[in-house]
Structure formats: C-alpha cells, structure tokens
Design a protein around this motif. Sequence first.
Motif, PDB file in Angstrom:
ATOM      1  N   GLU A 117      72.140-103.715 -60.881  1.00 33.08           N
ATOM      2  CA  GLU A 117      71.479-103.231 -59.667  1.00 33.08           C
ATOM      3  C   GLU A 117      70.607-102.026 -60.023  1.00 33.08           C
ATOM      4  O   GLU A 117      70.864-101.310 -61.006  1.00 33.08           O
ATOM      5  CB  GLU A 117      72.517-102.864 -58.614  1.00 33.08           C
ATOM      6  N   ALA A 118      69.606-101.792 -59.177  1.00 39.06           N
ATOM      7  CA  ALA A 118      68.596-100.776 -59.504  1.00 39.06           C
ATOM      8  C   ALA A 118      69.162 -99.355 -59.539  1.00 39.06           C
ATOM      9  O   ALA A 118      68.582 -98.465 -60.154  1.00 39.06           O
ATOM     10  CB  ALA A 118      67.453-100.847 -58.505  1.00 39.06           C
ATOM     11  N   GLY A 119      70.311 -99.149 -58.897  1.00 40.57           N
ATOM     12  CA  GLY A 119      70.863 -97.795 -58.863  1.00 40.57           C
ATOM     13  C   GLY A 119      71.775 -97.483 -60.043  1.00 40.57           C
ATOM     14  O   GLY A 119      72.314 -96.366 -60.130  1.00 40.57           O
ATOM     15  N   ALA A 120      71.958 -98.430 -60.959  1.00 43.74           N
ATOM     16  CA  ALA A 120      72.828 -98.165 -62.118  1.00 43.74           C
ATOM     17  C   ALA A 120      72.232 -97.034 -62.955  1.00 43.74           C
ATOM     18  O   ALA A 120      71.027 -97.028 -63.238  1.00 43.74           O
ATOM     19  CB  ALA A 120      72.974 -99.424 -62.962  1.00 43.74           C
ATOM     20  N   VAL A 121      73.095 -96.102 -63.353  1.00 44.46           N
ATOM     21  CA  VAL A 121      72.639 -94.975 -64.183  1.00 44.46           C
ATOM     22  C   VAL A 121      72.530 -95.453 -65.634  1.00 44.46           C
ATOM     23  O   VAL A 121      73.393 -96.197 -66.120  1.00 44.46           O
ATOM     24  CB  VAL A 121      73.629 -93.792 -64.051  1.00 44.46           C
ATOM     25  N   LEU A 122      71.484 -95.023 -66.320  1.00 46.83           N
ATOM     26  CA  LEU A 122      71.232 -95.514 -67.681  1.00 46.83           C
ATOM     27  C   LEU A 122      72.428 -95.270 -68.609  1.00 46.83           C
ATOM     28  O   LEU A 122      72.847 -96.163 -69.353  1.00 46.83           O
ATOM     29  CB  LEU A 122      69.959 -94.852 -68.232  1.00 46.83           C
ATOM     30  N   ALA A 123      73.008 -94.070 -68.562  1.00 50.78           N
ATOM     31  CA  ALA A 123      74.133 -93.764 -69.459  1.00 50.78           C
ATOM     32  C   ALA A 123      75.335 -94.657 -69.135  1.00 50.78           C
ATOM     33  O   ALA A 123      76.099 -95.028 -70.044  1.00 50.78           O
ATOM     34  CB  ALA A 123      74.512 -92.292 -69.353  1.00 50.78           C
ATOM     35  N   SER A 124      75.526 -95.012 -67.862  1.00 46.73           N
ATOM     36  CA  SER A 124      76.647 -95.900 -67.498  1.00 46.73           C
ATOM     37  C   SER A 124      76.422 -97.284 -68.086  1.00 46.73           C
ATOM     38  O   SER A 124      77.368 -97.953 -68.512  1.00 46.73           O
ATOM     39  CB  SER A 124      76.786 -96.039 -65.978  1.00 46.73           C
ATOM     40  N   SER A 157      71.422 -89.187 -65.574  1.00 46.17           N
ATOM     41  CA  SER A 157      71.062 -89.223 -64.146  1.00 46.17           C
ATOM     42  C   SER A 157      70.063 -90.321 -63.802  1.00 46.17           C
ATOM     43  O   SER A 157      70.092 -90.864 -62.699  1.00 46.17           O
ATOM     44  CB  SER A 157      70.431 -87.884 -63.723  1.00 46.17           C
ATOM     45  N   ALA A 158      69.131 -90.620 -64.707  1.00 46.68           N
ATOM     46  CA  ALA A 158      68.057 -91.584 -64.397  1.00 46.68           C
ATOM     47  C   ALA A 158      68.658 -92.964 -64.130  1.00 46.68           C
ATOM     48  O   ALA A 158      69.621 -93.372 -64.773  1.00 46.68           O
ATOM     49  CB  ALA A 158      67.068 -91.658 -65.559  1.00 46.68           C
ATOM     50  N   ARG A 159      68.080 -93.668 -63.151  1.00 49.05           N
ATOM     51  CA  ARG A 159      68.610 -94.981 -62.738  1.00 49.05           C
ATOM     52  C   ARG A 159      67.617 -96.086 -63.090  1.00 49.05           C
ATOM     53  O   ARG A 159      66.409 -95.839 -63.199  1.00 49.05           O
ATOM     54  CB  ARG A 159      68.899 -94.960 -61.225  1.00 49.05           C
ATOM     55  N   ILE A 160      68.140 -97.304 -63.205  1.00 51.20           N
ATOM     56  CA  ILE A 160      67.318 -98.425 -63.680  1.00 51.20           C
ATOM     57  C   ILE A 160      66.049 -98.594 -62.838  1.00 51.20           C
ATOM     58  O   ILE A 160      64.950 -98.771 -63.374  1.00 51.20           O
ATOM     59  CB  ILE A 160      68.154 -99.735 -63.720  1.00 51.20           C
ATOM     60  N   GLY A 161      66.169 -98.509 -61.509  1.00 51.24           N
ATOM     61  CA  GLY A 161      64.991 -98.692 -60.648  1.00 51.24           C
ATOM     62  C   GLY A 161      63.931 -97.633 -60.911  1.00 51.24           C
ATOM     63  O   GLY A 161      62.727 -97.923 -60.924  1.00 51.24           O
ATOM     64  N   GLY A 162      64.366 -96.395 -61.143  1.00 60.24           N
ATOM     65  CA  GLY A 162      63.428 -95.308 -61.430  1.00 60.24           C
ATOM     66  C   GLY A 162      62.792 -95.490 -62.804  1.00 60.24           C
ATOM     67  O   GLY A 162      61.601 -95.219 -63.003  1.00 60.24           O
ATOM     68  N   LEU A 163      63.586 -95.970 -63.758  1.00 59.09           N
ATOM     69  CA  LEU A 163      63.061 -96.204 -65.110  1.00 59.09           C
ATOM     70  C   LEU A 163      62.017 -97.315 -65.072  1.00 59.09           C
ATOM     71  O   LEU A 163      61.001 -97.258 -65.776  1.00 59.09           O
ATOM     72  CB  LEU A 163      64.210 -96.573 -66.059  1.00 59.09           C
ATOM     73  N   ILE A 164      62.267 -98.321 -64.227  1.00 59.72           N
ATOM     74  CA  ILE A 164      61.269 -99.391 -64.069  1.00 59.72           C
ATOM     75  C   ILE A 164      60.057 -98.826 -63.325  1.00 59.72           C
ATOM     76  O   ILE A 164      58.903 -99.057 -63.713  1.00 59.72           O
ATOM     77  CB  ILE A 164      61.890-100.597 -63.328  1.00 59.72           C
ATOM     78  N   GLY A 165      60.319 -98.056 -62.278  1.00 57.49           N
ATOM     79  CA  GLY A 165      59.233 -97.484 -61.476  1.00 57.49           C
ATOM     80  C   GLY A 165      58.261 -96.660 -62.312  1.00 57.49           C
ATOM     81  O   GLY A 165      57.058 -96.665 -62.064  1.00 57.49           O
ATOM     82  N   THR A 166      58.796 -95.944 -63.312  1.00 55.06           N
ATOM     83  CA  THR A 166      57.913 -95.108 -64.145  1.00 55.06           C
ATOM     84  C   THR A 166      57.555 -95.794 -65.467  1.00 55.06           C
ATOM     85  O   THR A 166      56.839 -95.206 -66.275  1.00 55.06           O
ATOM     86  CB  THR A 166      58.591 -93.765 -64.495  1.00 55.06           C
ATOM     87  N   ASN A 167      58.105 -96.991 -65.708  1.00 58.00           N
ATOM     88  CA  ASN A 167      57.921 -97.662 -67.009  1.00 58.00           C
ATOM     89  C   ASN A 167      58.276 -96.692 -68.146  1.00 58.00           C
ATOM     90  O   ASN A 167      57.474 -96.419 -69.057  1.00 58.00           O
ATOM     91  CB  ASN A 167      56.487 -98.177 -67.184  1.00 58.00           C
ATOM     92  N   ALA A 168      59.517 -96.195 -68.096  1.00 57.78           N
ATOM     93  CA  ALA A 168      59.942 -95.131 -69.018  1.00 57.78           C
ATOM     94  C   ALA A 168      59.846 -95.575 -70.481  1.00 57.78           C
ATOM     95  O   ALA A 168      59.900 -96.767 -70.794  1.00 57.78           O
ATOM     96  CB  ALA A 168      61.379 -94.729 -68.680  1.00 57.78           C
ATOM     97  N   GLY A 169      59.700 -94.577 -71.351  1.00 58.03           N
ATOM     98  CA  GLY A 169      59.542 -94.857 -72.785  1.00 58.03           C
ATOM     99  C   GLY A 169      60.732 -94.344 -73.583  1.00 58.03           C
ATOM    100  O   GLY A 169      61.652 -95.080 -73.890  1.00 58.03           O
TER     101      GLY A 169
END
Length: 474
Positions: free
Chosen positions: A108-115, A136-148
């Motif tokens: 789900e989009a709210g999963a925390v990356l470290a979890s 703290s960062a969550r999957i949906g936010g990482l997708i939203g920003t296309n994190a590197g």
Amino acid sequence: MTDTAAALSAVLGAKGWLSPPDTTPYARDWLDRYGIEPLGVARPAGTQEVAEVVRICQRAGVAIVPQGGNTGLCGGAVAVMPDTVILSLSRMAAIGEPDPDSGSILVEAGAVLASLHEALEPHGLIFPLHLGAEGSARIGGLIGTNAGGSHAFRYGMMQDLVLGLEVVLPDGTVWNGLRAVQKDNAGYQLRKLFCGAEGTLGIVTRAVLKLHPAPRQRATALLALPDFAAAVAFGTELRREAGEFLSGLEFFCDAGLELALKHLPDLAFPLGARGPVYLLVELASGSPRIPLDDILSSALEHGMEQELVTDGALAMSDAQRAHFWRLREEQPEGQRLEGEQLKHDISVPPGKLAAFITAGQEICHGILPGVRINPFGHLGDGNIHYNLSPPEGRPGFDGKAGEIGRALAALATGMGGSFAAEHGLGRSKIALADDLRSAVERDLMARLKDALDPSGLMNPGVLLKAKEERKTFE
Ligand SMILES: Cc1cc2nc3c(=O)[nH]c(=O)nc-3n(C[C@H](O)[C@H](O)[C@H](O)COP(=O)(O)OP(=O)(O)OC[C@H]3O[C@@H](n4cnc5c(N)ncnc54)[C@H](O)[C@@H]3O)c2cc1C
C-alpha cells in the motif's frame, strides 16, 4: 464544521478525519518553509475510501494535497491555501508477501520505506532504494517524487522499480494497473506518468514493486582524494574494474565533514589524513564467490599509484561499514545543525561533475563572497546536493539566495543537466522551471495536467502554476 468536513468525517469516522488542532503535525513541510492549517486531514483506510474522499472534495470544489511521510524537500505535501484537505496515506501501510519467483511485492502507498526493507530481510530479497529519510518516507511519496537515492545509478530511480500501480484519479475513478511485469507495452506507459507527478494527477494507493536478491557480500571503502577531478577519474576507473558489482559511489567534501564532526559528536573520522574530497565506495554481489575485497583493494592500489587517491580504508566489519555510510548520510544533518542553509538538487553528466563544482564556486563567491559551499551526493549518476551555509559569522545570505539558485540552475542546464535532479519541483522550483524549460515542454505538462485534472483541485500550485497564473505559452 463546514459541510465538506462533516461529509468527510461521516465517511471516514473519528480515526480517519482530523480537524484542527489535531492537524498540526501534518501542516508544515520538512524544512518548515511552507504550510498552513488545512481544513482537515483525511486518513482513509483503503482505496475505496480514498476515492470517496476525492469525490466529496471534487463536488465541493475543495483542493486535495496527498501526503506520505512529509519528508519532501520542495514543499509539495502541505496546504498553502485555506480550506484544503490533506489526504494522508499513513493508515494504508500494508506490505504483502513477496513473490521470490517473480521478484515483486504488492504494497500500500502508505508503507514506510524502512519497514519494507525490514519486511524483506527474512526472504533474502531487497528493495534497492535507500535514502536518508527512509525511516519516514512512504511508498506513495517516493513514487510521487520519483525518488532516487544512493543506489539509483545501479538499480534505477523509483520509476524503474515500479511494475504496477493503482491510482485514484482526480474525478474519483480508480485505475487498477497492478500488473507485475516489466514488459508491458500495451500503450502509453501510464505507470510512469504518475512517477514524479507529485500528486498532481491522482493519488497512488497501491504499487507492485520490483525486488532484487539481497547481496550476500559487500566490500566498502572510504577514500580521501586530492580534488573533484580525481574523484571523477577514479569513478570511471571503478566502473571499469568493478562493473555491475559497483553499488555505491558517493562523495562529500571536507567542509561538510567538518560540519558533521562538529555537530554530531559520536561521528569519528577513520582515515590518517584529511583530504579536500572523500569517496564512499561499495561493491555488492549476490554470489559469495566473487572476490569483491580483492577487486576493491586492487582498484584502490591502482588509484594510489596514479595519485588519484591519497588515503583509504576498507571496512573490516558491518559496524565499520555502517559508520562509513553515516559519514556520508549525516552530511545534510551536520549542515542543518549549523543553521541557515540553501539547498540545490543538481544533476550533471557525471564526467562534468568537477567542472560544475569549480564553475559553481566561482559563481557563488562572485555573488556572495565567503559563502560556504558544501557539495555532496551521488557521483555515480552526477547528482550533486550543492548546499550552502552563510559566510562565517553571518546569519543569512544577504538576500542573494534567489540569484545564486538561478545561476546554479542555469549552469547545470547549460551542461546538459537538471536543476531538479531527485527532489522534484514542488512549490519551490516552479519559477526555475518556467525560466529554464522550453515553452514546448511546459505546454506539454500543462496539457497533461488539464486533461486529467480539469478542475485543478489535485495538489494545485505544485509542479505547475495553477491554470490562471500560468504564462501564456507561445
Ligand atoms: C534527510 C533527508 C534525506 C533525503 N534524501 C533523499 C535522497 O537521497 N533522494 C531523494 O530522492 N530524496 C531524498 N529526500 C527527499 C524525500 O525523502 C523524498 O522526496 C521522498 O520521496 C518523499 O517521500 P514522502 O513519503 O515523505 O513524500 P511527501 O513529502 O509526503 O510527498 C512528496 C510529494 O509526493 C506527493 N505524494 C505523497 N503521497 C502520494 C501518493 N500516495 N500519491 C501521489 N502523490 C503523493 C505529495 O503530494 C508531494 O507532492 C530526502 C529527504 C530528507 C529529509
């Protein structure tokens, strides 16, 4: 309570709808530059609730800001206009069972990356995206920003790690694109459209992510180098010698090390002599048979012979490896604790990194003599966090922040790079994009936005100016 707040509260219940003052923890961005109290924070428990929130807001003409872990650095996840709803994915944090045969997992989009990292550990699998905010960062936010992050040059950015997506569109329709294959050329690459869209085209609710086998061995070294040109040359040498095993190639400089050591007393510098530039190098392999230590030691020796490397140490334990990584990862924290700062998230072709840093220094010192420059980042993909502290003993940047930012952005663009490498545009870089991206490119983005979100209620003022404020494109 407004009618919209009452309707949302009725749908979401007490756990799912927060009104001020309970909204305060969601109101300001990570850097504390943007954000006012929203109308409320919606915390839906599933996709259908997200869709219902979107439909209610759409009917009422209320703007929605999706929020993940709120660690974004461009102010895109908070409200700046009154009567906005923040839609937090924090209650949608389920992590499915990984599929080792396919190398994928549904989250789900709210999963925390470290979890997610922790959940994968017992399965011998990794999700290879790492960044300083992963707690703290969550999957949906990482997708939203296309994190590197620090392994992007080996495994790709978020868009390369997303196989499938589920998105609630601005009209409340649910798009289920939860496929689990890399190869899917049945039309436009819709999943990629939402990677880096910063919540302006819809709300990501679930994702199928690509996994890799966990490395069974690593070799890590911390190196001191005489200058950035040597770092670039040694990076090329490492790519040639270590090939696909090279999984970390990070750099920082002595000014940043000094700040980290000053403000984080548990950090220690492990090499005999300081140098102007440092590299953190990591090789990793899923096979225990590859002689990674030998490959790294011989590259190091060769680097020393060529006077590209002045000093270096190989990590002899996991604790030492973790400490080497902390020296790099605490660079932002050391600078934050020093006080006022300017952050620039630049990328240039890796071969031009040294030239950028030299020219950037000239530009910055020309505009504000004595400004303290602390470039650090990801040499592997040319991503430079070109951060500045005010001249020693001065509280700020004498009103020169904008001029410096524009000059550095233009320099990067002129070198074939980007002024928004991995953090996105958010609210803070829209003006730069207006200045530095072509009218054709801006028009394409505006047409996409207007086609998918004609009422402009999905994260307005992020990535693009609101419709009525945009320049006319020729
Ligand atoms: C110490 C530190 C280190 C960092 N290091 C890196 C790094 O190395 N590399 C890097 O790329 N970034 C880095 N960042 C920036 C940040 O962590 C990333 O941008 C991250 O992807 C943001 O995730 P988040 O969940 O916090 O998103 P948020 O900040 O909550 O949101 C970011 C954007 O995505 C949108 N969004 C959030 N959730 C959704 C959703 N479900 N659907 C659609 N849109 C959504 C928001 O509206 C907003 O526009 C760092 C930040 C900090 C504080």
